[in-house]
Design a protein around this motif. Structure first.
Motif, PDB file in Angstrom:
ATOM      1  N   UNK A 114     -23.366 -18.353  14.542  1.00 26.82           N
ATOM      2  CA  UNK A 114     -23.917 -17.927  13.246  1.00 26.82           C
ATOM      3  C   UNK A 114     -25.316 -18.498  13.035  1.00 26.82           C
ATOM      4  N   UNK A 134     -27.721 -16.429  15.134  1.00 28.06           N
ATOM      5  CA  UNK A 134     -27.864 -14.994  14.854  1.00 28.06           C
ATOM      6  C   UNK A 134     -28.317 -14.654  13.443  1.00 28.06           C
ATOM      7  N   UNK A 135     -28.421 -15.670  12.566  1.00 27.45           N
ATOM      8  CA  UNK A 135     -28.750 -15.384  11.174  1.00 27.45           C
ATOM      9  C   UNK A 135     -29.850 -16.312  10.681  1.00 27.45           C
ATOM     10  N   UNK A 164     -29.676 -20.198   8.516  1.00 31.99           N
ATOM     11  CA  UNK A 164     -28.410 -20.905   8.731  1.00 31.99           C
ATOM     12  C   UNK A 164     -28.528 -21.933   9.860  1.00 31.99           C
ATOM     13  N   UNK A 210     -25.980 -24.901   9.661  1.00 28.91           N
ATOM     14  CA  UNK A 210     -24.946 -24.315   8.808  1.00 28.91           C
ATOM     15  C   UNK A 210     -23.668 -25.162   8.774  1.00 28.91           C
ATOM     16  N   UNK A 211     -23.064 -25.229   7.601  1.00 29.93           N
ATOM     17  CA  UNK A 211     -21.747 -25.811   7.417  1.00 29.93           C
ATOM     18  C   UNK A 211     -20.842 -24.771   6.782  1.00 29.93           C
ATOM     19  N   UNK A 248     -17.691 -23.803   3.834  1.00 32.70           N
ATOM     20  CA  UNK A 248     -16.917 -24.131   2.631  1.00 32.70           C
ATOM     21  C   UNK A 248     -15.830 -23.083   2.428  1.00 32.70           C
ATOM     22  N   UNK A 249     -14.637 -23.574   2.118  1.00 34.44           N
ATOM     23  CA  UNK A 249     -13.508 -22.679   1.869  1.00 34.44           C
ATOM     24  C   UNK A 249     -13.248 -22.664   0.366  1.00 34.44           C
ATOM     25  N   UNK A 250     -13.319 -21.479  -0.239  1.00 35.14           N
ATOM     26  CA  UNK A 250     -13.144 -21.440  -1.695  1.00 35.14           C
ATOM     27  C   UNK A 250     -12.649 -20.064  -2.157  1.00 35.14           C
ATOM     28  N   UNK A 288     -17.726 -11.833   8.691  1.00 37.10           N
ATOM     29  CA  UNK A 288     -18.429 -12.002   9.959  1.00 37.10           C
ATOM     30  C   UNK A 288     -18.353 -10.725  10.787  1.00 37.10           C
ATOM     31  N   UNK A 324     -20.934 -11.207   1.546  1.00 39.92           N
ATOM     32  CA  UNK A 324     -22.164 -11.311   2.336  1.00 39.92           C
ATOM     33  C   UNK A 324     -21.829 -11.162   3.822  1.00 39.92           C
ATOM     34  N   UNK A 368     -22.454 -11.568   7.753  1.00 39.53           N
ATOM     35  CA  UNK A 368     -23.221 -12.399   8.673  1.00 39.53           C
ATOM     36  C   UNK A 368     -22.967 -11.914  10.097  1.00 39.53           C
ATOM     37  N   UNK A 369     -23.976 -12.059  10.936  1.00 41.19           N
ATOM     38  CA  UNK A 369     -23.888 -11.603  12.321  1.00 41.19           C
ATOM     39  C   UNK A 369     -23.319 -12.726  13.196  1.00 41.19           C
ATOM     40  N   UNK A 370     -22.117 -12.500  13.734  1.00 36.49           N
ATOM     41  CA  UNK A 370     -21.468 -13.529  14.569  1.00 36.49           C
ATOM     42  C   UNK A 370     -21.603 -13.225  16.060  1.00 36.49           C
ATOM     43  N   UNK A 376     -10.296 -17.330  12.937  1.00 42.13           N
ATOM     44  CA  UNK A 376     -10.424 -17.901  11.594  1.00 42.13           C
ATOM     45  C   UNK A 376      -9.335 -17.404  10.653  1.00 42.13           C
ATOM     46  N   UNK A 409     -11.282 -17.819   0.666  1.00 35.77           N
ATOM     47  CA  UNK A 409     -12.279 -17.154   1.496  1.00 35.77           C
ATOM     48  C   UNK A 409     -13.215 -18.199   2.064  1.00 35.77           C
ATOM     49  N   UNK A 410     -14.229 -17.739   2.801  1.00 34.87           N
ATOM     50  CA  UNK A 410     -15.095 -18.684   3.485  1.00 34.87           C
ATOM     51  C   UNK A 410     -16.563 -18.380   3.197  1.00 34.87           C
ATOM     52  N   UNK A 411     -17.341 -19.431   3.079  1.00 37.58           N
ATOM     53  CA  UNK A 411     -18.797 -19.277   2.938  1.00 37.58           C
ATOM     54  C   UNK A 411     -19.503 -20.217   3.907  1.00 37.58           C
ATOM     55  N   UNK A 412     -20.510 -19.696   4.558  1.00 28.46           N
ATOM     56  CA  UNK A 412     -21.294 -20.497   5.496  1.00 28.46           C
ATOM     57  C   UNK A 412     -22.640 -20.791   4.856  1.00 28.46           C
ATOM     58  N   UNK A 413     -22.955 -22.090   4.712  1.00 26.91           N
ATOM     59  CA  UNK A 413     -24.211 -22.414   4.017  1.00 26.91           C
ATOM     60  C   UNK A 413     -24.735 -23.780   4.441  1.00 26.91           C
TER      61      UNK A 413
END
Lengths: 222, 222
Positions: free
Chosen positions: A207, A210-211, A214, A217-218, A220-222, B161, B184, B186-188, B200, B218-222
């Motif tokens: 990730x 490719x982005x 990021x 990047x880390x 977060x699950x929410x 992803x 959102x 994202x390209x994996x 995942x 759900x998941x967020x990559x940041x």
């Protein structure tokens, strides 16, 4: 608590050492096969902390000495050094509450990173197989950006996933992770669930590659 | 665009159908092996949208008819129906821009869910092997909570992803995902990176089972 980071001279070891020294009162000890290198790096970490107005004593030792009398031992070594590192400290782990492994087996190929677990099923399970029977093993801190950890001004705001079969040991690691500001520990199950956790590390690197935006990047699950 | 959701009577099909109909102008078509079931479900989705003051026409057909003339075909079927579903519609995919697969192979065991890819390496790669050669395949929408999708008042605020070897097809799916508010893309990477993405999904289920407050995680990559 006394945390020994074996292989603590590497990127992830440095990141965790700085964060625990900066955010908590735990005693942090750096281990390396080369005790001189461990001492040099420990001094560097002290200097880095001083630049952030934090005065902490961090000592460096040979891995065996670092593991001795530690409450928590973190195997911050590459997967191909897991087995020999554990074997070199095995007789020093008598008083250890938990052996922690953040390592992941990956292959880099032209099309990106691929998860490549050892025959044990995962690195976490390999550690559990190799460690002395009475030493509980917890997988944690996989895929954290070493650069983001080591930059003490960077906000983490991310999760780390814990796997292990010993609930007391997992609770200990949960508290250690919780001590790092912005890091939230989540329970991802037992040792048998570790492959799914480890395979997130190559995914995170893919990730990042490719982005845009990021780089460190880390998750977060929410 | 005209989006056909094969197996669109199931949970994930319902969630995606409602979101695309609610958030975008795309035409949504529900496919099922049983056309009567497809029509009944399509009517239910229309009623659900009306309750949110949105008037949209959603039609239900047999999978073959749904795939016919669609721009995008989503295989919202369980992994063990992937092969026969593709074979049943293979001669209707001539005009299709992209075949999308959100499916994941998993085993549920006593200690949680485990990733269980098919021999092709991943479900995405199995779809690519089975689809007609000129139909590009993209893996996307894995592990989204069907309940959270179907609750149109729930905020998504998560990432999905994308994996695929055809950049145009991936761009099409990216736009479709972007059309859903709070999602959102994202390209994996390419098809060869799909196992890490698919694995995942069992991880998300394990996290939901082992941690309070993460029921529809759900998941967020940041």
């Amino acid at each position: 608590m006394r945390i020994a980071l074996l292989g603590g001279t590497g990127d992830i070891g440095q990141g965790l050492a700085l964060r625990w020294a900066f955010d908590t009162d735990h005693e942090v000890v750096i281990g390396s096969r080369d005790p001189e290198k461990a001492r040099t790096k420990a001094d560097e970490y002290e200097t880095e902390l001083e630049s952030m107005s934090v005065s902490r004593s961090i000592n460096g030792f040979a891995n065996e000495m670092a593991a001795e009398r530690a409450d928590v031992v973190v195997l911050a070594v590459p997967p191909f050094h897991i087995r020999d590192t554990i074997e070199s400290v095995a007789d020093r782990l008598g008083d250890v509450d938990v052996l922690v492994t953040p390592a992941v087996g990956m292959n880099r190929e032209e099309d990106g990173f691929h998860y490549k677990p050892p025959k044990a099923g995962s690195v976490t399970e390999l550690v559990a197989e190799t460690a002395p029977e009475d030493v509980p093993v917890v997988g944690a801190f996989h895929g954290l950006s070493a650069g983001r950890l080591a930059d003490l001004e960077a906000e983490l705001s991310q999760d780390t996933l814990l796997v292990g079969d010993d609930e007391d040991a997992k609770e200990t690691v949960k508290l250690l992770a919780d001590g790092i500001e912005g890091l939230r520990p989540l329970d991802a199950g037992g040792l048998a669930n570790s492959a799914e956790v480890e395979s997130m590390t190559p995914l995170l690197i893919n990730l990042a590659m490719n982005n845009e935006g990021l780089h460190d990047v880390g998750v977060r699950f929410e």
